[in-house]
Design an enzyme around this catalytic site. Structure first.
Site, short mmCIF file in Angstrom:
data_model
loop_
_atom_site.label_atom_id
_atom_site.label_comp_id
_atom_site.label_asym_id
_atom_site.label_seq_id
_atom_site.Cartn_x
_atom_site.Cartn_y
_atom_site.Cartn_z
N SER A 209 0.87 -1.37 0.04
CA SER A 209 -0.07 0.16 0.01
C SER A 209 0.99 1.27 -0.13
O SER A 209 2.16 0.98 -0.32
CB SER A 209 -0.99 0.03 1.15
OG SER A 209 -1.80 0.91 1.01
N ASN A 210 0.26 2.20 0.48
CA ASN A 210 1.04 3.45 0.32
C ASN A 210 0.68 4.34 1.55
O ASN A 210 0.00 4.03 2.38
CB ASN A 210 1.08 4.47 -0.90
CG ASN A 210 -0.62 4.79 -1.14
OD1 ASN A 210 -1.13 5.61 -0.30
ND2 ASN A 210 -1.06 4.04 -2.11
#
Ligand code: CTP
Length: 398
Positions: A209-210
């Site tokens: 993810s981020n």
């Protein structure tokens, strides 16, 4: 949602017009505002605390020494809380006290403690209105920078006709709208906003993810709602409060977000992709937890996800398309390339390496880029302010 999250303090004094204030309170609440009320002793003869408590969903303040909650200095807290302070109905008595700095009950004390301009909405019998003392007090209030709304002519208690009727709820609302600089320039427009991030499973307990929090998307949604738009949020994973007044569609992966955006986009006038969509996902997410291998490195094969904006841009419709561009190098050129490759109307560049910009902070530093226009770099601003600038541009593009 004209009054979205605006804090309106309403002081209610003793006059038959007090019942009309119930409609005002209800209307502001319906349009997303927060309302706190202060009721004087005489006011309590005309409307009940229960009525106001029910309509405002807040405790009603009546007594300086008996705060409804644990607020230690009730009059100071109330005075500081409001974005706009309205006294309706304003009797000749409260007008006289306010003009002369008398503070002998909670409402008059809050008025004295309030540093900004107040809206007085007079309601009284013609004789009291025309009394030179009242007229002098009104002049004083206006000189002090307060607004005294002119009363109307019409039926008054016991009199068929005379000057002294309290302004109607709509007039009071427009005065508040003017003071707070509110505008509904997106009324009737439908805006689709993606917010947050996607998560791409590696196995049942791990993902790629981020750092996106969803704050920029939430700020855009709030600003659009305030300006009268109908808002749909395609929410990825986020750690911020999304406005409940928007329709919210929850997603988690890039694939689900793509499906949701594609399904919704044609029902909207504008698409703003504020979400940080994963560009890659594991080719084979494993069904059970990957165990630690003693034999060395682990490689995860990744495949590209669908570029949502890219796909939509290919079959350009009438929908105004706005993208975000996260760049750390060659920022303007790379963003211009995205603008043209994805066939967007506007791209918002931000460089997370600049202090105060990017993910999980309440501020951002952005540059607005449009085709054949000079980029416009905004200073460090709260995300809500950034949202205001973006929507100012969007209006021109619709
Ligand atoms: N975006 C999208 N679908 C993706 C990836 C990104 O619609 N699979 C959107 C983002 O929501 C954003 C814009 O495209 O509005 C640009 O995203 P960004 O991450 O800055 O750029 P990318 O196109 O992913 O390219 P790169 O990561 O190489 O900079």
């Amino acid at each position: 949602m004209l009054f979205y999250k605006k804090k309106i303090l309403v002081g209610i004094t003793g006059g038959i017009a007090a019942y009309k204030v119930c409609f005002l309170v209800r209307s502001i609440k319906k349009q997303g505002g927060e309302v706190k009320t202060i009721l004087t002793k005489a006011g309590e003869r005309f409307v009940t605390k229960t009525t106001l408590e029910t309509l405002s969903e807040e405790p009603v303040a009546t007594d300086t020494f008996e705060p409804p909650s644990n607020e230690a200095i009730l009059h100071i807290d109330l005075a500081r809380w409001s974005d706009c302070f309205v006294i309706a109905p304003a009797t000749a008595n409260i007008i006289a006290k306010s003009a002369n700095g008398i503070a002998d009950d909670l409402l008059s004390t809050v008025i004295l403690a309030h540093s900004g301009s107040i809206v007085f909405v007079p309601a009284m019998h013609t004789e009291m209105w025309e009394n030179p003392a009242t007229q002098r007090n009104i002049k004083l209030l206006r000189k002090m920078g307060h607004e005294v709304m002119p009363p109307g002519i019409g039926a008054l208690a016991r009199d068929k006709e005379g000057i002294g009727r309290m302004a109607e709820s709509e007039e009071i609302e427009s005065s508040i709208v003017n003071r707070l600089g509110l505008k509904e320039d997106l009324k009737g427009k439908r805006i689709l906003i993606s917010a947050g991030r996607t998560e791409e499973a590696i196995d049942p307990v791990r993902y790629i993810s981020n750092r996106s929090s969803g704050k920029m998307g939430a700020a855009l949604a709030e600003e659009a709602l305030t300006r009268g738009a109908e808002v749909t949020i395609i929410a990825g994973i986020h750690n911020t409060q999304l406005p409940g007044e928007a329709a919210i569609i929850h997603t988690d992966t890039a694939q689900k977000m793509a499906a949701a955006v594609k399904k919704e986009v044609d029902k909207h006038d504008v698409l703003i992709m504020a979400a940080a969509v994963a560009d890659y996902r594991p080719v084979n997410p494993v069904k059970s937890k990957i165990k630690k291998s003693k034999r060395g490195n682990l490689s995860i094969e990744l495949e590209p996800t669908e570029d949502i904006l890219g796909s939509l841009g290919k079959k350009k419709t009438n929908v105004v398309m706005v993208g975000f561009s996260v760049e750390t190098d060659n920022v303007i050129n790379n963003s211009r390339k995205k603008l043209s490759d994805k066939n967007l109307d506007l791209i918002i560049l931000n460089n997370p390496l600049e202090p105060g910009a990017g993910f999980d902070v309440d501020t951002n530093i952005v540059t607005l880029i449009e085709k054949n226009k000079k980029p416009v770099k905004l200073p460090l601003l709260p995300k809500r302010e950034v949202a205001r600038h973006i929507l100012d541009r969007v209006i021109h593009l619709i």
